[in-house]
Write an enzyme that holds these catalytic residues in place. Structure first.
Site, mmCIF file in Angstrom:
data_model
loop_
_atom_site.group_PDB
_atom_site.id
_atom_site.type_symbol
_atom_site.label_atom_id
_atom_site.label_comp_id
_atom_site.label_asym_id
_atom_site.label_seq_id
_atom_site.Cartn_x
_atom_site.Cartn_y
_atom_site.Cartn_z
ATOM 1 N N TYR A 166 49.054 39.777 42.820
ATOM 2 C CA TYR A 166 47.600 39.894 42.759
ATOM 3 C C TYR A 166 47.249 40.604 41.464
ATOM 4 C CZ TYR A 166 42.802 41.264 43.803
ATOM 5 O OH TYR A 166 41.439 41.437 43.743
ATOM 6 N N ASP A 268 51.232 43.525 34.493
ATOM 7 C CA ASP A 268 50.105 44.087 35.224
ATOM 8 C C ASP A 268 50.630 45.326 35.947
ATOM 9 O OD1 ASP A 268 48.187 44.868 36.965
ATOM 10 O OD2 ASP A 268 47.869 42.901 37.883
ATOM 11 N N LYS A 296 43.585 51.919 38.586
ATOM 12 C CA LYS A 296 43.900 52.687 39.793
ATOM 13 C C LYS A 296 44.197 54.169 39.514
ATOM 14 C CE LYS A 296 45.146 48.732 42.650
ATOM 15 N NZ LYS A 296 44.333 48.567 43.815
HETATM 16 C C1 LIG Z 1 48.505 44.635 40.598
HETATM 17 C C2 LIG Z 1 46.997 44.635 40.627
HETATM 18 N N1 LIG Z 1 46.321 44.169 39.570
HETATM 19 C C3 LIG Z 1 44.979 44.157 39.533
HETATM 20 C C4 LIG Z 1 44.246 44.620 40.601
HETATM 21 C C5 LIG Z 1 42.756 44.596 40.553
HETATM 22 O O1 LIG Z 1 42.274 45.883 40.369
HETATM 23 P P1 LIG Z 1 40.769 46.212 40.769
HETATM 24 O O2 LIG Z 1 40.672 46.113 42.248
HETATM 25 O O3 LIG Z 1 40.572 47.600 40.235
HETATM 26 O O4 LIG Z 1 39.914 45.218 40.064
HETATM 27 C C6 LIG Z 1 44.905 45.110 41.723
HETATM 28 C C7 LIG Z 1 44.153 45.594 42.896
HETATM 29 O O5 LIG Z 1 44.657 45.823 43.965
HETATM 30 C C8 LIG Z 1 46.314 45.113 41.750
HETATM 31 O O6 LIG Z 1 47.011 45.556 42.811
#
Ligand SMILES: Cc1ncc(COP(=O)(O)O)c(C=O)c1O
Length: 458
Positions: A166, A268, A296
């Site tokens: 994700y 990511d 985060k």
């Molecule tokens: C690995 C990863 N990338 C991107 C995101 C997206 O982040 P946001 O919810 O701050 O947009 C998340 C959210 O859970 C994530 O776990």
């Protein structure tokens, strides 16, 4: 009675246990129930994000302090939910509180940079080994910029994405997030499945989906689309399908393949960055990609994101070929919180403390599972951990599909009813420790695992 994952009477037992635990859960939370009812009249679905809607009911909170949170019914919980990976500093960390209080009375937004932004960028460069940084507000923004940058830098459109990863909710990555087994296509040639409604097929067609830990599949995509792949985005440790570590050599191998084709690699690290260790998975595995995305935990509870890159990639930003923009980018409040988080809260000593507690929890949970004859793995890395709920290693989404989601749900309910707050999608995500957790927090979690295991054994 046998393990409740068996077919027949076992399955019935699992459903019954869930129903009982849900009844206890609802009984404990009358005020949350009232708020859900009221909220439904003004908040779509009665929550502020669709992933806050839990079964049987969303939990409404009032406050958090240290390792604990309190719900609107006044119940205190050990917080291992960690705000979906944010609360590595715990709640109301004194250093973050000081920084935010100091900033808030001096103005929180100018749309001009403040000195804190340089301090944060310098610290991230030191930790992640990438020289140039920019900021945003959410993980979604960071990965969106990363995908744009890979395309801008290469002049190519196709992006490789791992099924089960994700990366946020923008079009290019809302593909094969957690596709159902029936729609995911053959394991050796996964289908590109829209991860939400509202995602144009034309965008889905620009995404080549591969399995995690499969170098050959990346090589094949590159062979089948010569000169067309802009790059690959991957969670270096999958953390939205339990916790799936990269196989030895996997990250370096895909980076080398991509580079040989003139394509780029983005890690990511929105979830892994800072929680896996001070320099994220990048430092932990010693593989530096072209772009790293953070969010985060970086803000210590205040929204902020960062994107870091090599001098070559970030030259596009520096010279204006790619406009990385946003009204709130480098927001002074976010920068002050991030500075305190990095320099005062997430210190080497704090990481050591978290790792000691992590190891203790891993040892104790493993012992409880063994005692009850449950053949599951306890997977931990940095401050994160999960029980696999599967009798064999989970290497990719296809293995993850084999896990009975009801086990994760029952575990979540038992933990909740036993005073431990976890993310509601029990199979998808489990615990995050913080620098403020203590041994008694871990012990409560382990005691609840024992209750859960005993329920399963009947
Ligand atoms: C690995 C990863 N990338 C991107 C995101 C997206 O982040 P946001 O919810 O701050 O947009 C998340 C959210 O859970 C994530 O776990």
């Amino acid at each position: 009675m046998g393990l409740a994952t068996a077919t027949g009477p076992g399955m019935l037992a699992l459903d019954e246990q869930i129903a009982r635990q849900e009844a206890v859960f609802l009984d404990r939370q009358p005020r949350s129930a009232e708020l859900v009812q009221r909220a439904r009249r003004s908040l779509a679905g009665g929550a502020t994000s669709s992933w806050q809607i839990a079964q049987p009911q969303a939990v409404w909170l009032t406050h958090g302090r240290g390792s604990r949170v309190w719900d609107v019914d006044g119940t205190e919980y050990v917080d291992l939910h960690g705000g979906y990976g944010v609360s590595l500093v715990g709640h109301a960390h004194p250093a973050v509180v000081r920084a935010v209080q100091d900033r808030v009375v001096r103005g929180t937004h100018f749309a001009q940079p403040t000195e804190d932004a340089v301090v944060v960028a310098e610290e991230l460069a030191r930790r992640f080994g990438l020289p140039l940084w920019r900021f945003g507000n959410s993980g979604t923004e960071a990965t969106m910029d990363a995908v744009h940058l890979m395309r801008a830098a290469t002049g190519r459109d196709l992006v490789i994405k791992v099924e089960g990863c994700y990366h946020g909710h923008h079009d290019s990555v809302e593909v094969s997030v957690l596709p159902e087994a029936e729609e995911a296509g053959p394991a050796d040639r996964p289908a590109a499945v829209p991860g939400n409604t509202g995602i144009p097929q034309a965008v889905v067609d620009l995404v080549a989906v591969v399995g995690f830990n499969d170098v050959e599949m990346v090589a094949r995509v590159l062979r089948e689309h010569p000169g067309q792949v802009a790059g690959m985005i991957v969670e270096p440790v999958m953390m939205n399908a339990g916790i799936i570590p990269p196989a030895p050599g996997y990250l370096a191998a895909v980076r080398d393949l991509l580079h040989a084709d003139g394509a780029l690699l983005t890690f990511d690290e929105v979830k892994t960055g800072l929680t896996v260790g001070p320099g994220g998975a990048t430092r932990h595995y010693g593989v530096t990609p072209d772009i790293v995305c953070l969010a985060k935990a970086l803000g210590g509870g205040v929204p902020v994101a960062a994107i870091g890159g090599t001098a070559e990639v970030m030259a596009l930003v520096a010279d204006g070929r790619y406009e990385q923009v946003g009204t709130f980018n480098g927001n002074p409040l976010s920068m002050a919180a991030a500075r305190a988080t990095l320099l005062e809260a997430l210190t080497p000593a704090a990481y050591e403390r978290v790792e000691r507690l992590r190891d203790r929890m891993q040892r104790d949970v493993t012992a409880v599972l063994a005692e009850h004859g449950l053949p599951w793995e306890v997977v931990t890395i940095g401050a994160k951990g999960c029980i696999s709920f599967l009798d064999r290693p989970v290497r990719n989404l296809r293995d993850f599909h084999a896990i009975d989601a009801r086990l994760g749900h029952l575990h979540w309910l038992v933990q909740h009813n036993g005073g431990v707050f976890l993310p509601p999608w029990g199979k998808v995500e489990q615990w995050l420790l913080s620098v403020q957790h203590e041994e008694d927090d871990a012990d409560r979690f382990v005691a609840n695992v024992a209750t859960f295991a005993a329920l399963l054994r009947g």
